[in-house]
Write a protein that holds these residues in place. Structure first.
Motif, PDB file in Angstrom:
ATOM      1  N   LEU A   2     -10.570   7.373  12.885  1.00 32.47           N
ATOM      2  CA  LEU A   2     -10.341   7.977  11.576  1.00 32.47           C
ATOM      3  C   LEU A   2      -9.707   6.973  10.623  1.00 32.47           C
ATOM      4  CD1 LEU A   2      -8.995  11.316  12.957  1.00 32.47           C
ATOM      5  CD2 LEU A   2     -11.189  10.957  11.869  1.00 32.47           C
ATOM      6  N   GLU A   3      -9.972   7.195   9.358  1.00 36.63           N
ATOM      7  CA  GLU A   3      -9.459   6.272   8.344  1.00 36.63           C
ATOM      8  C   GLU A   3      -7.937   6.323   8.216  1.00 36.63           C
ATOM      9  OE1 GLU A   3     -10.956   3.956   6.218  1.00 36.63           O
ATOM     10  OE2 GLU A   3     -12.630   4.196   7.581  1.00 36.63           O
ATOM     11  N   ASN A   4      -7.429   7.418   7.757  1.00 35.91           N
ATOM     12  CA  ASN A   4      -5.989   7.569   7.513  1.00 35.91           C
ATOM     13  C   ASN A   4      -5.593   8.971   7.946  1.00 35.91           C
ATOM     14  OD1 ASN A   4      -5.866   5.009   6.117  1.00 35.91           O
ATOM     15  ND2 ASN A   4      -6.978   6.022   4.488  1.00 35.91           N
ATOM     16  N   PHE A   5      -4.365   9.126   8.431  1.00 36.43           N
ATOM     17  CA  PHE A   5      -3.960  10.425   8.935  1.00 36.43           C
ATOM     18  C   PHE A   5      -2.445  10.545   8.867  1.00 36.43           C
ATOM     19  CE2 PHE A   5      -4.723   7.386  12.277  1.00 36.43           C
ATOM     20  CZ  PHE A   5      -3.579   7.406  13.031  1.00 36.43           C
ATOM     21  N   ILE A   6      -1.984  11.777   9.016  1.00 37.46           N
ATOM     22  CA  ILE A   6      -0.554  12.078   8.985  1.00 37.46           C
ATOM     23  C   ILE A   6      -0.201  12.882  10.224  1.00 37.46           C
ATOM     24  CG2 ILE A   6       1.279  13.326   7.761  1.00 37.46           C
ATOM     25  CD1 ILE A   6      -0.280  12.812   5.157  1.00 37.46           C
ATOM     26  N   TYR A   7       0.883  12.471  10.898  1.00 35.87           N
ATOM     27  CA  TYR A   7       1.474  13.242  11.990  1.00 35.87           C
ATOM     28  C   TYR A   7       2.658  13.997  11.408  1.00 35.87           C
ATOM     29  CZ  TYR A   7      -0.887  10.470  15.621  1.00 35.87           C
ATOM     30  OH  TYR A   7      -1.807   9.872  16.422  1.00 35.87           O
ATOM     31  N   ARG A  82       5.000  11.116   9.683  1.00 33.07           N
ATOM     32  CA  ARG A  82       4.561   9.718   9.715  1.00 33.07           C
ATOM     33  C   ARG A  82       3.114   9.670   9.264  1.00 33.07           C
ATOM     34  NH1 ARG A  82       6.281  11.081  14.261  1.00 33.07           N
ATOM     35  NH2 ARG A  82       4.426  10.647  15.495  1.00 33.07           N
ATOM     36  N   GLY A  83       2.847   8.864   8.251  1.00 32.49           N
ATOM     37  CA  GLY A  83       1.484   8.694   7.799  1.00 32.49           C
ATOM     38  C   GLY A  83       1.002   7.296   8.152  1.00 32.49           C
ATOM     39  N   PHE A  84      -0.249   7.182   8.531  1.00 36.47           N
ATOM     40  CA  PHE A  84      -0.838   5.886   8.858  1.00 36.47           C
ATOM     41  C   PHE A  84      -1.998   5.627   7.901  1.00 36.47           C
ATOM     42  CE2 PHE A  84       1.403   7.063  12.656  1.00 36.47           C
ATOM     43  CZ  PHE A  84       1.984   5.863  13.045  1.00 36.47           C
ATOM     44  N   TYR A  85      -1.929   4.475   7.238  1.00 31.37           N
ATOM     45  CA  TYR A  85      -2.917   4.140   6.205  1.00 31.37           C
ATOM     46  C   TYR A  85      -3.441   2.730   6.476  1.00 31.37           C
ATOM     47  CZ  TYR A  85      -5.019   4.779   1.598  1.00 31.37           C
ATOM     48  OH  TYR A  85      -5.900   4.959   0.572  1.00 31.37           O
ATOM     49  N   GLN A  86      -4.757   2.587   6.445  1.00 33.85           N
ATOM     50  CA  GLN A  86      -5.350   1.278   6.688  1.00 33.85           C
ATOM     51  C   GLN A  86      -5.146   0.370   5.479  1.00 33.85           C
ATOM     52  OE1 GLN A  86      -9.440   1.731   7.917  1.00 33.85           O
ATOM     53  NE2 GLN A  86      -8.808   1.624  10.043  1.00 33.85           N
ATOM     54  N   VAL A  87      -4.666  -0.832   5.751  1.00 40.16           N
ATOM     55  CA  VAL A  87      -4.380  -1.807   4.699  1.00 40.16           C
ATOM     56  C   VAL A  87      -5.633  -2.115   3.881  1.00 40.16           C
ATOM     57  CG1 VAL A  87      -3.682  -4.216   4.301  1.00 40.16           C
ATOM     58  CG2 VAL A  87      -2.382  -2.787   5.888  1.00 40.16           C
ATOM     59  N   GLU A  92      -4.207  -1.827  -4.497  1.00 36.74           N
ATOM     60  CA  GLU A  92      -3.162  -2.536  -5.223  1.00 36.74           C
ATOM     61  C   GLU A  92      -2.727  -3.762  -4.429  1.00 36.74           C
ATOM     62  OE1 GLU A  92      -2.767   0.630  -4.165  1.00 36.74           O
ATOM     63  OE2 GLU A  92      -2.878   1.866  -5.965  1.00 36.74           O
ATOM     64  N   ASN A  93      -2.208  -4.750  -5.135  1.00 33.93           N
ATOM     65  CA  ASN A  93      -1.711  -5.959  -4.477  1.00 33.93           C
ATOM     66  C   ASN A  93      -0.221  -5.762  -4.179  1.00 33.93           C
ATOM     67  OD1 ASN A  93      -1.627  -8.477  -3.401  1.00 33.93           O
ATOM     68  ND2 ASN A  93      -1.432  -9.519  -5.370  1.00 33.93           N
ATOM     69  N   LEU A  94       0.069  -5.126  -3.057  1.00 33.04           N
ATOM     70  CA  LEU A  94       1.449  -4.803  -2.701  1.00 33.04           C
ATOM     71  C   LEU A  94       1.945  -5.750  -1.621  1.00 33.04           C
ATOM     72  CD1 LEU A  94       0.927  -0.953  -2.634  1.00 33.04           C
ATOM     73  CD2 LEU A  94       2.163  -2.243  -4.369  1.00 33.04           C
ATOM     74  N   ILE A  98       0.120  -6.279   5.095  1.00 33.86           N
ATOM     75  CA  ILE A  98       0.016  -7.243   6.186  1.00 33.86           C
ATOM     76  C   ILE A  98      -0.542  -6.499   7.390  1.00 33.86           C
ATOM     77  CG2 ILE A  98       1.337  -8.667   7.798  1.00 33.86           C
ATOM     78  CD1 ILE A  98       3.324  -9.144   5.469  1.00 33.86           C
ATOM     79  N   GLY A  99      -1.470  -7.094   8.104  1.00 30.36           N
ATOM     80  CA  GLY A  99      -2.033  -6.469   9.295  1.00 30.36           C
ATOM     81  C   GLY A  99      -3.111  -5.467   8.942  1.00 30.36           C
ATOM     82  N   ASN A 100      -3.348  -4.538   9.863  1.00 29.82           N
ATOM     83  CA  ASN A 100      -4.409  -3.550   9.680  1.00 29.82           C
ATOM     84  C   ASN A 100      -3.915  -2.198   9.182  1.00 29.82           C
ATOM     85  OD1 ASN A 100      -6.541  -5.249  10.640  1.00 29.82           O
ATOM     86  ND2 ASN A 100      -5.741  -4.960  12.701  1.00 29.82           N
ATOM     87  N   TRP A 101      -2.686  -1.840   9.547  1.00 28.39           N
ATOM     88  CA  TRP A 101      -2.152  -0.526   9.207  1.00 28.39           C
ATOM     89  C   TRP A 101      -0.736  -0.647   8.663  1.00 28.39           C
ATOM     90  CZ3 TRP A 101      -4.849   4.040   9.882  1.00 28.39           C
ATOM     91  CH2 TRP A 101      -6.004   3.986  10.669  1.00 28.39           C
ATOM     92  N   VAL A 102      -0.348   0.322   7.846  1.00 32.01           N
ATOM     93  CA  VAL A 102       1.054   0.526   7.483  1.00 32.01           C
ATOM     94  C   VAL A 102       1.414   1.956   7.879  1.00 32.01           C
ATOM     95  CG1 VAL A 102       1.188  -1.174   5.624  1.00 32.01           C
ATOM     96  CG2 VAL A 102       0.499   1.174   5.095  1.00 32.01           C
ATOM     97  N   MET A 103       2.687   2.156   8.158  1.00 32.29           N
ATOM     98  CA  MET A 103       3.186   3.488   8.484  1.00 32.29           C
ATOM     99  C   MET A 103       4.110   3.931   7.362  1.00 32.29           C
ATOM    100  SD  MET A 103       5.223   4.795  11.903  1.00 32.29           S
ATOM    101  CE  MET A 103       6.829   4.104  11.499  1.00 32.29           C
ATOM    102  N   LEU A 104       3.882   5.123   6.843  1.00 30.36           N
ATOM    103  CA  LEU A 104       4.710   5.709   5.798  1.00 30.36           C
ATOM    104  C   LEU A 104       5.563   6.796   6.420  1.00 30.36           C
ATOM    105  CD1 LEU A 104       1.691   5.063   4.601  1.00 30.36           C
ATOM    106  CD2 LEU A 104       2.710   5.936   2.538  1.00 30.36           C
ATOM    107  N   PHE A 105       6.796   6.925   5.943  1.00 27.74           N
ATOM    108  CA  PHE A 105       7.690   7.924   6.513  1.00 27.74           C
ATOM    109  C   PHE A 105       8.794   8.250   5.523  1.00 27.74           C
ATOM    110  CE2 PHE A 105       9.189   3.750   7.662  1.00 27.74           C
ATOM    111  CZ  PHE A 105      10.570   3.803   7.525  1.00 27.74           C
TER     112      PHE A 105
END
Length: 180
Positions: A2-7, A82-87, A92-94, A98-105
Motif C-alpha cells: 500500500l502507498e500510505n497508511f495510518i495505524y 502513527r502515519g506512514f508516508y512514502q517519501v 515539496e522539498n522538505l 530521506i529514505g523511502n518512508w517517513v513516520m508521522l505521529f
C-alpha cells in the motif's frame, strides 16, 4: 504494498468511526476522503489501520494524522497514531525527505495543535507545521520503525465516505443577507 497508511490504537471502534466520519465530512471538498477504508486488527479489539482510496498529498495526510489524535467532540479519546508516508510521494522539498518512508505521529507534549512530528529513516525528528515548515528538533521523540501493513492480519474493511446530505445542506444554505 500500500502507498500510505495510518495505524491507530487504544480507541473504541465506534469512536474511531465517528472521528473518521467527521474527518471525511470536513475534508470532503478535497476528494481525499471520498473513500477511507478502516481495518480492525484480528488479534486486538482496539487496534486499527486505515488507507485512502484517493492518495492524499503530504499536507492533508499530516492534517489527518493530527485530526485523528485530536478529533472534535470525543471525550476520553487518547489514541496512539502513527502515519506512514512514502517519501517519493512528497512533492515539496522538505528537509526530512530521506529514505523511502517517513513516520508521522503526535505526542502528549505537542504544544501546537497545527503540527505533527515526523521522523525519517535516519531517526531525525522534525516538527512539521501546517504552513509547510519543517523544523528539526534536537531530541528524539520517537525512533523510526517501519511497520508494513499486512492486510491478512486484519478483518475486511469498512468504508467511510463523506455524508453527501450534509454536503448538499451546506451548499443549499444561503447567507442570512440573501433571503430573497
Amino acid at each position: 504494498m500500500l502507498e500510505n497508511f495510518i495505524y491507530i490504537e487504544n480507541v473504541k471502534e465506534s469512536d474511531l468511526i465517528k472521528a473518521l466520519q467527521d474527518l471525511a465530512d470536513l475534508y470532503s471538498d478535497t476528494g481525499y476522503t471520498d473513500e477511507i477504508i478502516l481495518y480492525r486488527k484480528k488479534d486486538k479489539y482496539d487496534s486499527f489501520s486505515l488507507t485512502f482510496t484517493n492518495l492524499p498529498d503530504f499536507d492533508r495526510f499530516s492534517y489527518f494524522v493530527n485530526y485523528l489524535y485530536l478529533p472534535f467532540d470525543l471525550d476520553d479519546f487518547e489514541p496512539q497514531v502513527r502515519g506512514f508516508y512514502q517519501v517519493k510521494n512528497i512533492t515539496e522539498n522538505l528537509k526530512f525527505k530521506i529514505g523511502n518512508w517517513v513516520m508521522l505521529f503526535m505526542t502528549k507534549d505537542h504544544t501546537e495543535a497545527d503540527e505533527v512530528s515526523v521522523v525519517n529513516e535516519k531517526n531525525d525528528n522534525y516538527n512539521f507545521d501546517f504552513g509547510g515548515n519543517a523544523k528539526k528538533i534536537n531530541e528524539k521523540l520517537k525512533e523510526f520503525h517501519f511497520e508494513n501493513l499486512d492486510l491478512t492480519n486484519y478483518y475486511s474493511g469498512k468504508y467511510i465516505n463523506p455524508d453527501l446530505k450534509k454536503k448538499s445542506l451546506k451548499l443549499d444554505v444561503k447567507p442570512w443577507w440573501k433571503f430573497w
